[in-house]
Design an enzyme around this catalytic site. Structure first.
Site, mmCIF file in Angstrom:
data_model
loop_
_atom_site.group_PDB
_atom_site.id
_atom_site.type_symbol
_atom_site.label_atom_id
_atom_site.label_comp_id
_atom_site.label_asym_id
_atom_site.label_seq_id
_atom_site.Cartn_x
_atom_site.Cartn_y
_atom_site.Cartn_z
ATOM 1 N N HIS A 161 115.767 83.635 36.109
ATOM 2 C CA HIS A 161 114.663 83.992 35.198
ATOM 3 C C HIS A 161 114.953 85.300 34.446
ATOM 4 O O HIS A 161 114.037 86.035 34.090
ATOM 5 C CB HIS A 161 113.338 84.138 35.955
ATOM 6 C CG HIS A 161 113.083 83.047 36.948
ATOM 7 N ND1 HIS A 161 112.453 81.861 36.631
ATOM 8 C CD2 HIS A 161 113.420 82.947 38.260
ATOM 9 C CE1 HIS A 161 112.381 81.097 37.713
ATOM 10 N NE2 HIS A 161 112.976 81.732 38.704
ATOM 11 N N SER A 282 128.962 96.805 11.130
ATOM 12 C CA SER A 282 127.849 96.526 10.231
ATOM 13 C C SER A 282 128.161 97.129 8.871
ATOM 14 O O SER A 282 128.767 98.197 8.781
ATOM 15 C CB SER A 282 126.575 97.151 10.798
ATOM 16 O OG SER A 282 125.634 97.357 9.752
ATOM 17 N N LYS A 288 127.355 100.569 14.479
ATOM 18 C CA LYS A 288 127.265 99.247 15.090
ATOM 19 C C LYS A 288 128.606 98.647 15.469
ATOM 20 O O LYS A 288 129.597 98.796 14.772
ATOM 21 C CB LYS A 288 126.569 98.267 14.131
ATOM 22 C CG LYS A 288 125.098 98.523 13.934
ATOM 23 C CD LYS A 288 124.285 98.457 15.219
ATOM 24 C CE LYS A 288 124.126 97.056 15.748
ATOM 25 N NZ LYS A 288 123.334 96.206 14.847
ATOM 26 N N GLU A 295 127.818 85.465 19.049
ATOM 27 C CA GLU A 295 126.634 84.993 18.325
ATOM 28 C C GLU A 295 126.916 83.692 17.573
ATOM 29 O O GLU A 295 126.109 82.767 17.572
ATOM 30 C CB GLU A 295 126.162 86.050 17.337
ATOM 31 C CG GLU A 295 125.536 87.260 18.008
ATOM 32 C CD GLU A 295 125.110 88.291 16.967
ATOM 33 O OE1 GLU A 295 123.959 88.227 16.520
ATOM 34 O OE2 GLU A 295 125.940 89.137 16.602
#
Ligand code: ARG
Length: 462
Positions: A161, A282, A288, A295
């Site tokens: 969970h 980025s 970043k 992803e």
């Protein structure tokens, strides 16, 4: 006459819109070598049964060989009338061989021809994919070895969970993915058994009045068997659906891995750091470092599932036997195949080059509540029923969360528990002794069993 090879019955040429809409050469050019192989097998069969004489067979085979060379040299010239790779090759063979080239298509239809080429392509390409996948499964076990399979190995909380559950060796977590990928290799292998059936000789749908020998061409092309029913042979795309399912499932597995790596490489978790070569920056935010491989692996799984459901939707309304709709089998298959191949390579590089943060991992794994179950099980080993042990320890957890004392202190001070129970907490991941579990001995056995299984599968694939 220029225009498609099937022009015979039609009085006029084809509309440009028809050609643009119905052509498949834009994507089935990928089947060129498989179509050539299929045609060679077909010609040898025609010779074997005496439909072609030696001279005719030799001339056509030579022309097919010449087309093969042109393809390899990039010298093959496509014509606007070539609607698919099958007609393009037949056209060129006839140009090279002269009128005898017109005998190549004897007893054959594009309906059995195109699916023969596709099955040959699948046999070869999916075997390579299975090998690459096996290597990816091994990449995770190598990373597991690096993370350590002894008591001094890196420890991570196992989550349920997305809540910290119990400590396990990081190796155990990594190996969990290896096993899933290994099942995908087995699925591919299993699906390949059903790919390995030759449809050649089914003709358009009903076989032929000529004395064809489909067993001969099946053997010639290296198929394990020939079709049993000509109508099934030209309309069956179950093998494509199965392969798309396996690709979608591989994509789903990779997507779950991707999701974890997005989390693990976040500042919040900080469990792993990507090598700069496998991370992106980025365009606006200078600080970043993004896990774009992870992803996109997650993102592309949607498309893989779409390719599977798209083909099933195409198939579901089709009466027997061949329908032109079936041409829609190739684009999703090629797309899913390509995307999964790229993802396997990218994820493999990402995992191989990433480093784990021992400090952040041990901070997470030293969360004392992760040992609550071990303390309860210690009580069980002393004869306390599990339900009662669960409630005793649960109360201590509640008290620790509510007041100033740590869980360890409360365990030490409790008359039912005390120093021996604290020793259990100190023992860490070594408490986890059951086979298949996340402790050092069990994981050492697991990694051996994994290596054995990999070797078995590799033997079957080569
Ligand atoms: N290009 C087609 C395919 O890839 C084969 C064409 C068969 N067409 C036909 N009208 N019989 O499936």
């Amino acid at each position: 006459m220029s225009g498609p090879l099937w022009h015979g019955r039609l009085s006029s040429g084809s509309a440009d819109e028809l050609m643009r809409f119905t052509e498949s050469i834009g994507f089935d050019v990928r089947l060129a070598y498989d179509d050539l192989a299929g045609s060679m097998g077909h010609v040898k069969m025609l010779r074997h049964v005496g439909i072609l004489d030696e001279q005719e067979a030799t001339t056509i085979l030579q022309a097919l060989g010449a087309v093969h060379d042109e393809m390899q040299l990039g010298a093959f010239v496509f014509q606007p009338s070539d609607e698919d790779i099958h007609t393009a090759i037949e056209r060129r063979v006839t140009e090279l061989a002269g009128p005898v080239g017109g005998k190549l298509h004897t007893g054959r239809s594009r309906n059995d021809q195109c699916v023969t080429a596709l099955r040959l392509w699948c046999k070869r390409e999916f075997r390579s994919l299975a090998v690459a996948l096996l290597e990816l499964a091994e990449t995770f076990s190598v990373a597991a070895g690096r993370a350590g399979v002894s008591e001094s190995g890196l420890v991570i909380p196992a989550y349920t969970h997305v809540q910290r559950a119990q400590p396990v060796l990081l190796a155990h977590h990594l190996l969990a993915h290896s096993w899933a990928l290994l099942r995908d290799v087995e699925r591919l292998q299993d699906a390949l058994r059903r790919v390995d059936v030759s449809p050649l000789g089914a003709g358009a749908t009903a076989g032929s009045s000529l004395p064809l020998d489909p067993d001969f061409s099946a053997r010639e092309l290296g198929f394990a068997a020939r079709f049993e029913n000509s109508m099934d042979a030209v309309s069956d795309r179950d093998f494509v659906a199965e392969l798309l399912f396996v690709l979608a499932l591989i994509g789903t597995h990779l997507s779950r891995i991707g999701e974890e790596w997005v989390l693990w490489t976040s500042t919040e978790f900080g469990f792993a750091t990507l090598d700069d070569r496998y991370a992106t920056g980025s365009s606006m935010l200078p600080q970043k470092k993004n896990a774009d491989i992870a992803e996109l692996t997650r993102g592309k799984s949607g498309r893989l599932i779409g390719n599977l459901t798209g083909l099933l939707a195409t198939l579901k309304g089709l009466p027997l036997s061949y329908n032109r709709d079936l041409q829609e089998d190739k684009e999703p298959l090629f797309d899913s195949f390509d995307q999964v191949s790229l993802a396997i390579a990218a994820v493999s590089g990402m995992v191989q080059t990433a480093t784990f943060d021992a400090v952040r991992l041990s901070a997470a794994a030293n969360d004392e509540f992760l040992y609550a179950t071990d303390v309860a099980e210690w009580l069980v080993s002393r004869g306390t029923p599990f339900r009662e042990a669960h409630s005793i320890v649960g109360e201590l957890v509640r008290n620790a969360l509510g007041g100033g004392r740590s869980f360890v202190d409360l365990v030490g001070a409790d008359s039912r528990l005390g120093a021996d129970a604290v020793a259990v907490i100190r023992r860490g991941v070594a408490n986890r002794t059951s086979p298949g579990g996340g402790g050092p001995q069990a994981v050492a056995v697991q990694i051996q069993r994994f290596a054995t299984k990999v070797n078995q599968l590799r033997g079957l694939l080569t």
